[in-house]
Scaffold this motif. Structure first.
Motif, PDB file in Angstrom:
ATOM      1  N   LEU A   1       7.494 -12.532 -11.631  1.00  0.00           N
ATOM      2  CA  LEU A   1       6.307 -11.650 -10.657  1.00  0.00           C
ATOM      3  C   LEU A   1       6.574 -11.458  -9.335  1.00  0.00           C
ATOM      4  O   LEU A   1       6.608 -10.452  -8.904  1.00  0.00           O
ATOM      5  CB  LEU A   1       4.387 -12.871 -11.268  1.00  0.00           C
ATOM      6  N   PRO A   2       7.705 -12.417  -8.575  1.00  0.00           N
ATOM      7  CA  PRO A   2       7.976 -11.714  -7.179  1.00  0.00           C
ATOM      8  C   PRO A   2       8.958 -10.553  -7.178  1.00  0.00           C
ATOM      9  O   PRO A   2       8.717  -9.482  -6.719  1.00  0.00           O
ATOM     10  CB  PRO A   2       8.339 -12.645  -6.636  1.00  0.00           C
ATOM     11  N   PHE A   3       9.607 -10.199  -8.362  1.00  0.00           N
ATOM     12  CA  PHE A   3      10.660  -9.413  -8.609  1.00  0.00           C
ATOM     13  C   PHE A   3       9.878  -8.317  -8.916  1.00  0.00           C
ATOM     14  O   PHE A   3      10.166  -6.775  -8.435  1.00  0.00           O
ATOM     15  CB  PHE A   3      11.980  -9.800  -9.822  1.00  0.00           C
ATOM     16  N   LEU A   4       8.965  -8.114  -9.680  1.00  0.00           N
ATOM     17  CA  LEU A   4       7.533  -6.946  -9.959  1.00  0.00           C
ATOM     18  C   LEU A   4       7.377  -6.673  -9.123  1.00  0.00           C
ATOM     19  O   LEU A   4       7.716  -5.729  -8.327  1.00  0.00           O
ATOM     20  CB  LEU A   4       7.160  -7.934 -11.087  1.00  0.00           C
ATOM     21  N   THR A   5       6.621  -7.165  -8.378  1.00  0.00           N
ATOM     22  CA  THR A   5       6.084  -6.833  -6.615  1.00  0.00           C
ATOM     23  C   THR A   5       7.061  -6.445  -5.829  1.00  0.00           C
ATOM     24  O   THR A   5       6.946  -6.004  -5.392  1.00  0.00           O
ATOM     25  CB  THR A   5       5.773  -8.528  -6.137  1.00  0.00           C
ATOM     26  N   ALA A   6       8.268  -7.130  -5.638  1.00  0.00           N
ATOM     27  CA  ALA A   6       8.907  -6.760  -4.559  1.00  0.00           C
ATOM     28  C   ALA A   6       9.453  -5.218  -5.336  1.00  0.00           C
ATOM     29  O   ALA A   6       9.400  -3.880  -4.701  1.00  0.00           O
ATOM     30  CB  ALA A   6      10.082  -7.223  -4.897  1.00  0.00           C
ATOM     31  N   ALA A   7       9.854  -5.263  -6.431  1.00  0.00           N
ATOM     32  CA  ALA A   7       9.906  -3.728  -7.347  1.00  0.00           C
ATOM     33  C   ALA A   7       9.225  -2.752  -7.389  1.00  0.00           C
ATOM     34  O   ALA A   7       9.239  -1.296  -6.613  1.00  0.00           O
ATOM     35  CB  ALA A   7      10.521  -3.468  -8.304  1.00  0.00           C
TER      36      ALA A   7
ATOM     37  N   MET B   1       6.458  -2.573  -5.027  1.00  0.00           N
ATOM     38  CA  MET B   1       6.780  -2.089  -3.281  1.00  0.00           C
ATOM     39  C   MET B   1       7.506  -1.360  -3.408  1.00  0.00           C
ATOM     40  O   MET B   1       7.500  -0.598  -2.572  1.00  0.00           O
ATOM     41  CB  MET B   1       7.145  -3.579  -2.477  1.00  0.00           C
ATOM     42  N   GLY B   2       9.177  -1.710  -3.619  1.00  0.00           N
ATOM     43  CA  GLY B   2      10.301  -0.558  -3.355  1.00  0.00           C
ATOM     44  C   GLY B   2       9.417   0.952  -3.755  1.00  0.00           C
ATOM     45  O   GLY B   2       9.759   2.010  -2.309  1.00  0.00           O
ATOM     46  N   ALA B   3       8.796   0.935  -4.984  1.00  0.00           N
ATOM     47  CA  ALA B   3       8.664   2.536  -5.891  1.00  0.00           C
ATOM     48  C   ALA B   3       7.464   2.669  -5.066  1.00  0.00           C
ATOM     49  O   ALA B   3       7.578   3.757  -4.494  1.00  0.00           O
ATOM     50  CB  ALA B   3       7.849   1.769  -6.503  1.00  0.00           C
ATOM     51  N   LEU B   4       6.732   1.804  -3.921  1.00  0.00           N
ATOM     52  CA  LEU B   4       5.777   3.155  -3.692  1.00  0.00           C
ATOM     53  C   LEU B   4       6.351   3.294  -2.313  1.00  0.00           C
ATOM     54  O   LEU B   4       6.362   4.061  -2.341  1.00  0.00           O
ATOM     55  CB  LEU B   4       4.736   1.798  -3.339  1.00  0.00           C
ATOM     56  N   PHE B   5       6.876   2.354  -1.487  1.00  0.00           N
ATOM     57  CA  PHE B   5       7.664   3.287  -0.386  1.00  0.00           C
ATOM     58  C   PHE B   5       8.248   4.314  -1.208  1.00  0.00           C
ATOM     59  O   PHE B   5       8.944   5.775  -0.414  1.00  0.00           O
ATOM     60  CB  PHE B   5       8.870   2.215   0.410  1.00  0.00           C
ATOM     61  N   GLY B   6       9.117   4.269  -1.827  1.00  0.00           N
ATOM     62  CA  GLY B   6      10.186   5.728  -2.596  1.00  0.00           C
ATOM     63  C   GLY B   6       9.092   6.981  -2.890  1.00  0.00           C
ATOM     64  O   GLY B   6       9.782   7.822  -2.368  1.00  0.00           O
ATOM     65  N   CYS B   7       8.158   6.437  -3.442  1.00  0.00           N
ATOM     66  CA  CYS B   7       7.054   7.337  -3.827  1.00  0.00           C
ATOM     67  C   CYS B   7       6.916   8.832  -2.500  1.00  0.00           C
ATOM     68  O   CYS B   7       6.587  10.048  -1.967  1.00  0.00           O
ATOM     69  CB  CYS B   7       5.336   7.352  -3.789  1.00  0.00           C
ATOM     70  N   LEU B   8       6.661   7.582  -1.027  1.00  0.00           N
ATOM     71  CA  LEU B   8       6.406   8.419   0.137  1.00  0.00           C
ATOM     72  C   LEU B   8       7.229   9.036   0.503  1.00  0.00           C
ATOM     73  O   LEU B   8       7.216  10.259   0.589  1.00  0.00           O
ATOM     74  CB  LEU B   8       6.383   7.484   1.095  1.00  0.00           C
TER      75      LEU B   8
ATOM     76  N   ALA C   1      12.167   0.804  -5.958  1.00  0.00           N
ATOM     77  CA  ALA C   1      12.429   0.095  -7.064  1.00  0.00           C
ATOM     78  C   ALA C   1      13.718  -1.224  -7.263  1.00  0.00           C
ATOM     79  O   ALA C   1      13.012  -2.012  -6.694  1.00  0.00           O
ATOM     80  CB  ALA C   1      11.995   0.477  -8.280  1.00  0.00           C
ATOM     81  N   LEU C   2      14.795  -0.168  -7.144  1.00  0.00           N
ATOM     82  CA  LEU C   2      16.333  -0.587  -6.990  1.00  0.00           C
ATOM     83  C   LEU C   2      16.310  -1.027  -6.039  1.00  0.00           C
ATOM     84  O   LEU C   2      16.285  -2.792  -5.512  1.00  0.00           O
ATOM     85  CB  LEU C   2      17.033   0.008  -7.891  1.00  0.00           C
ATOM     86  N   ALA C   3      15.771  -0.566  -4.846  1.00  0.00           N
ATOM     87  CA  ALA C   3      15.847  -1.547  -3.398  1.00  0.00           C
ATOM     88  C   ALA C   3      15.270  -2.572  -2.964  1.00  0.00           C
ATOM     89  O   ALA C   3      15.629  -3.916  -2.939  1.00  0.00           O
ATOM     90  CB  ALA C   3      16.205  -0.038  -2.556  1.00  0.00           C
ATOM     91  N   GLY C   4      14.208  -2.305  -4.122  1.00  0.00           N
ATOM     92  CA  GLY C   4      12.827  -3.254  -3.626  1.00  0.00           C
ATOM     93  C   GLY C   4      13.498  -5.143  -3.908  1.00  0.00           C
ATOM     94  O   GLY C   4      14.264  -6.068  -4.026  1.00  0.00           O
ATOM     95  N   PHE C   5      14.184  -4.694  -5.389  1.00  0.00           N
ATOM     96  CA  PHE C   5      14.285  -5.725  -6.494  1.00  0.00           C
ATOM     97  C   PHE C   5      15.853  -6.548  -5.782  1.00  0.00           C
ATOM     98  O   PHE C   5      15.381  -7.117  -5.773  1.00  0.00           O
ATOM     99  CB  PHE C   5      15.092  -4.498  -7.970  1.00  0.00           C
TER     100      PHE C   5
END
Lengths: 330, 330, 500
Positions: free
Chosen positions: B90-96, B98-105, B228-232
């Motif tokens: 779950l933490p890895f999923l969360t981090a990914a 979060m990264g994806a959401l930033f990427g959306c920006l 997502a990759l970055a967050g992960f």
């Protein structure tokens, strides 16, 4: 008929400047309203005139690189390296009395070394971009690493502290009752502006940025002009480095790293087209003042430096959005 | 013989030569524990490079992912501490996520306002980092507080060995995670329509849209995936070094972009492969890490990286020019 | 009219109050080769976009195979068998031929995955259909223009097309490639597929099409079988003007005794051209033609210093020059007007003044700064001399018409003391109307300023009408000189054909 059209053209050309002035006034009014007693102090404005010139020069340097559709990501590296080389020179040449009392001749020599660093660094960028034909982003990304890396090698990491008094005068002294860096900034801005509008170099840069292929067929000395433009960029960066080291009385390899983003932001905000062909010193100068007012306003409101970074980033995106919106309306 | 001219083969050849060279200077290079630790150092940069590769193929560039990685990592670790959660998935999923959401920006600004990705990502990166440090906090979470599950997960090894003197060393299983992600990205790029859409977008945006590619989908996909990759990778990094530092990853974008360019991807888009990128990452990491083995002072690291970027881009520029010259003459 | 594939009637389309199409009608029969003729800006591309479903007409009726279509979307248009080949081909230079061909099929079938075996099969099938030999694994970016066009045509034919619309397909092709294209077009037709040729090249229209529709200012002005038209009537319909072109006659006068303006002897460049001898006297307009790859482009670029020649001598006014850069060529009095005006000739977002002065800034500088007063005078003089229609020099070049833009490029060279003027495709992409004006201006320059003009063109008619001499180039050598007074377009075309 002819006069009327000319008048409209001038108004059109200066629309961007008018908008920038309006924005500056707005920021001023809002900040005054938020903290009238602190923001309006003379001291506040005086300190801005000491701080903004170094960023202003880096932004003008960035604008010059953008004129031909390029970018210079190595400006901060050049600035730091210039300050460090001069600092090392002063340490080597200092006698028993200490660095602070170094004579004017040595300080001038230090200035020559710093400016020479900028010139050589800029020439290296120019060479890589025009002769080796590396994209400006990648070329300056790489050289930026090299310059910063050299700064680390030379200092071993920690800052070089202690500069001659004459040197510090450039960063925090007074000239004609005004901050020296401010006076220097105004003089340099006028000079750059003159170069861009009234010399073959400046006009050629605009034309090359507008259409590099047509420039080739029109026989413009594209490579040489672009080369010169990166040399100019390098020299401006090294002047910023002199001011920075003079103001803080120290030089370090990682000073002013957030200046890079801010210089890009100010150049774009000031009406520079990152794709080339368009940019004015006046626009950049107003933009840097506007953002400095914004920054200092937030500092007075006790925002942390990190939050101010956040605001700068948000501001850049806002500017992009507004510009895009304006273009659509047109 | 066409395969001989493939850029991956060329890079692999250079890599091999470099390895032989370093091995000659210090044969310790070839010891298994050194090679294992080299592979370990590939993991984080490698995973991030996969995201940057996709963005570069599409004709963009990203300098915001280190900020995304550090924000996703720090927020996730804080969240784990706060909730006391002790799972790994779950933490890895969360981090990914979060990264994806930033990427959306990033995707939003690049797609909606058609702004140069460099400038957009400079802005978003500064915003996210400023927000993290200014609002969330600046204090490190060190080994005493780090969730044990993360550390234990990152400690997993595929091969464990014991040296003659009794010390043990091994190859981290995170390498498998990296290889797994690399294969995934390769499959996406090569065997899915969205992957081909990335190449199409990098080749000719107008044609891609006429052919019927949904550009919005493609642009959002690449920037979100890269985020997502970055967050992960960010979270994985904190597990591997037993530390969650909100000031981590500063300047990492330069290394990663250098690795991707080194791997043969073109900054103009349309070209680049996963294998090439992995070789590029290995080359960069190897050179950086081998400075010590080669008895060169580590302060030279930045200079070496800078020089590598300049040389790699010079070679690429030369190759692109030759290709262009061939196209013109036909 | 039961055999009509598509019928457009009374089409009207406005953009922000400006009428682009007004009561436009067009009927294309199944399996015919039809030509849509009109000048730039006459509404040709708007009507194409109506047919391809990109634009919705404000009024009028569209019938496809007899059935009225009310809301034609791009997808619906493709589903009904209408395919457009755009001028830039819409191909991906970084991908292989196979993938370029299969891409659209993949997307239309809403596939999510790439099956490379399938992609190759689709591509092989497409290439076989037009019966040409294309390397499926070649990168499209490495193909010549004609090869790219073949890929685009093959792609268009894949989707059970009933009508293929080609937008200015011959613009970047040499004569020989045009012939290959025409053969393929005939082949397409033989399979019952209609082809709409959109063009403003009169001779090509007459050669290929069965019926012609002419439009002007967004309206239909004439249509009918090709036998109803001749060159003069087509020009009249397209421009609304009567044009008469008299061939150019060079009067040596007292200049015959002077040293020739341009004298080239034994000029050579490895792998491009060799032993080139060419003499052009003041006031002469010499045409240069040859197939693509004949070395003609390399020759003129050598004269202009962009790819310096290896050997041989170039003399301007009897003085030997060796241009190793464009600047040196310009300093020696050689001027070059590139083929693609918009991308190679002009700085579109800059004013007329800077576009005219661009080559002269360094000579205008006294010390470091530009002499603004003199600059303004020069701009005004040039605008007057070239008859550029503008209120002031500050007007942006992108706001000018094509003809006026070309005058700006020509005018630039009046300031550089140019004595040899090299024109590469001087009227490519220029309206028939402006074309004549530019030809007129070139003649004036040759006569009044005593320039030596070297004109390169694929349009043999243009050369025959505007030059006093034509030289042909083949395999890097000048093969023949023809006097325009005694030759004809047909004769020159025959000679060019013999080179293939």
């Amino acid at each position: 008929m002819i006069n009327k059209l000319d008048f409209r053209a001038i108004l059109n050309r200066d629309k961007n400047i008018v908008q920038l002035i309006v924005m500056t006034v707005l920021i001023f009014v809002i900040m005054t309203a938020l903290s009238p007693d602190k923001f309006l102090r003379y001291y506040n404005f005086e300190s801005i005139t000491y701080i903004f010139p170094e960023l202003g020069l880096l932004s003008i340097a960035m604008m010059i690189a953008m004129l031909t559709g390029g970018i210079d990501l190595s400006v901060v590296g050049i600035a730091n390296l210039s300050g460090i080389l001069a600092g090392i020179l002063f340490k080597k040449l200092a006698d028993e009395t200490g660095v602070a009392d170094t004579g004017l001749a040595v300080v001038l020599l230090g200035g020559v070394v710093a400016l020479g660093t900028g010139l050589v660094a800029g020439a290296l960028n120019g060479l890589l971009i025009t002769k080796v034909k590396i994209t400006p982003i990648l070329a300056t990304l790489g050289t930026g690493q090299v310059f910063t890396g050299l700064a680390i090698v030379l200092t071993g990491g920690p800052a070089i502290v202690g500069f001659p008094e004459h040197w510090s005068w450039v960063g925090n002294g007074k000239l004609l009752g005004l901050a020296t860096p401010f006076v220097l900034f105004v003089l340099i801005a006028i000079a750059v502006s003159f170069i861009l509008v009234r010399t073959p170099l400046g006009v050629n840069l605009m034309l090359i940025g507008t259409n590099p292929k047509a420039a080739l067929f029109a026989g413009l000395k594209r490579e040489r002009m672009v080369f010169y433009s990166y040399m100019m960029t390098g020299v401006l960066a090294s002047i910023a480095g002199i001011m920075l080291s003079g103001r803080t009385n120290a030089a370090k390899s990682d000073y002013g790293t957030s200046y890079l983003l801010q210089a890009v932001l100010i150049a774009v905000l000031g009406g520079t087209n990152p794709a080339g062909g368009k940019g004015r010193v006046l626009g950049v100068a107003i933009a840097v003042i506007a953002l400095m007012l914004l920054s200092s306003g937030f500092q007075i409101l006790r925002f942390s430096n990190h939050l101010i970074d956040f605001i700068w980033g948000a501001f850049l995106l806002l500017v992009i959005a507004i510009n895009a919106y304006k273009n659509r309306v047109r | 013989m066409a395969w001989l001219r493939r850029s991956e083969v060329v890079i692999a050849g250079i890599l091999l030569l470099a390895m032989i060279g370093i091995g000659l200077v210090n044969p310790a290079f070839w010891q298994l524990d050194n090679l294992f630790s080299l592979l370990r150092s590939n993991v984080i940069i490698g995973i991030m490079a996969l995201g940057v590769l996709m963005i570069m193929i599409s004709g963009g560039i990203d300098v915001s992912f280190p900020a995304f990685a550090v924000a996703a990592m720090y927020l996730t670790v804080k969240g784990m501490l706060w909730t006391g959660y002790d799972g790994v998935a779950l933490p890895f999923l969360t981090a990914a996520t979060m990264g994806a959401l930033f990427g959306c920006l990033n995707a939003f600004f690049v797609y909606k306002f058609r702004m140069i990705p460099l400038i957009v990502t400079l802005g978003t990166g500064s915003m996210v980092r400023g927000f993290l440090l200014g609002v969330v906090g600046t204090s490190m979470i060190n080994i005493n507080k780090m969730p044990d599950v993360l550390i234990d997960f990152a400690k997993t090894e595929v091969i464990s060995m014991t040296k003659a003197d009794g010390t043990t060393y091994g190859l981290t299983a995170m390498v498998l995670v990296y290889f797994g992600l690399a294969i995934l990205v390769h499959l996406i790029l090569r065997y899915t329509m969205i992957g081909r859409g990335i190449y199409a977008l990098g080749g000719d945006q107008e044609a891609a849209s006429r052919a019927g590619f949904d550009l919005r989908k493609v642009i959002f996909f690449i920037y979100c995936f890269a985020g997502a990759l970055a967050g992960f990778a960010g979270l994985l990094h904190s597990g591997m070094i037993w530390l969650a530092n909100p000031r981590d990853f500063v300047g990492l974008e330069l290394d990663v972009i250098a690795a991707v360019v080194l791997g043969g991807a073109s900054i103009f888009g349309g070209r680049g492969t996963v294998l090439g990128t992995m070789l590029g990452v290995f080359m960069l990491v190897m050179v950086k890490n081998s400075l010590i083995i080669m008895k060169i002072d580590t302060t030279w690291q930045r200079v070496v990286v800078g020089v590598i970027i300049v040389i790699a881009t010079a070679v690429t520029a030369w190759r692109d020019q030759k290709r262009k010259a061939r196209g013109d003459r036909t | 009219m039961t055999d009509a594939f598509i019928e457009l009637r009374g089409i009207r389309k406005e953009f922000a109050g400006v009428c682009a199409l007004d009561d436009m009608s067009l009927t294309i029969r199944a399996g015919e080769i039809h030509c849509l003729a009109g000048e730039n800006g006459s509404g040709k591309s708007t009507i194409i976009k109506v047919m391809s479903g990109v634009y919705q007409p404000d009024a009028g009726e569209i019938r496809i195979q007899g059935k009225a279509v009310h809301h034609l979307t791009p997808i619906a248009s493709i589903d009904r068998g209408i395919q457009v080949i755009y001028q830039d081909f819409s191909l991906f230079g970084n991908l292989t031929v196979a993938e370029n061909l299969a891409m659209n099929t993949q997307l239309r079938q809403k596939r999510r995955l790439m099956n490379w075996g399938r992609v190759r099969a689709i591509a092989r099938d497409a290439v076989d259909r037009i019966g040409v030999d294309l390397d499926l694994d070649a990168e499209v970016g490495n193909l010549p223009t004609a090869g790219k066009q073949l890929v685009a045509i093959a792609r268009a034919l894949m989707s059970d097309a009933r009508l293929i619309i080609m937008d200015e397909p011959t613009t970047a092709l040499t004569r020989r490639e045009v012939e290959t294209l025409f053969r393929i077009v005939k082949d397409i037709q033989s399979r019952g597929i209609a082809v709409l040729f959109v063009s403003h090249k009169i001779r090509e229209m007459m050669e290929i099409s069965e019926r012609i529709t002419v439009m002007r200012n967004g309206s239909l002005v004439a249509d009918g079988p090709v036998s109803d038209f001749d060159e003069a009537s087509l020009i009249r319909h397209m421009t609304g003007l009567e044009l008469n072109s008299k061939p150019y006659v060079w009067v040596p006068g007292d200049r015959a005794a002077e040293a020739p303006r341009l004298e080239v002897s034994g000029l050579g460049l490895s792998d491009a051209f060799e032993d080139v001898d060419l003499t052009i006297r003041a006031g002469e307009i010499v045409g240069l033609s040859g197939l693509l790859g004949s070395g003609r482009t390399e020759l003129v670029l050598s004269l202009f210093g962009m790819i310096p020649a290896d050997r041989g001598v170039i003399r301007v006014d009897g003085k030997e020059v060796t241009p190793r850069s464009t600047q040196q060529a310009i300093a020696a009095g050689i001027a070059y007007v590139p083929e693609d005006r918009l991308s190679e000739g002009l700085f579109l977002t800059q004013g007329i003044d800077r576009n005219i002065l661009c080559t002269s800034y360094e000579s205008l500088a006294s010390g470091l700064t530009i002499d603004q007063g003199r600059a303004d005078t020069l701009v005004d003089d040039t605008i007057k001399a070239m008859q550029i229609a503008t209120p002031s020099g500050a007007k942006l070049v992108k706001e000018l018409s094509g003809g006026n833009q070309q005058r700006v490029v020509l005018g630039r060279w009046l300031l550089t003391d140019a004595r040899v003027l090299i024109l590469n495709g001087p009227t490519v992409g220029v309206d028939v109307g402006s074309k004549a004006e530019i030809h007129h201006k070139i003649r004036d320059l040759a006569v009044e300023h005593g320039l030596a003009v070297l004109m390169i063109s694929d349009d043999v008619l243009e050369l025959v009408q505007n030059c006093n001499r034509i030289v042909l180039m083949h395999r890097g050598r000048l093969t023949e000189g023809l006097d325009c007074a005694t030759t004809s377009e047909e004769a020159v075309s025959e000679k060019l054909k013999a080179f293939t």
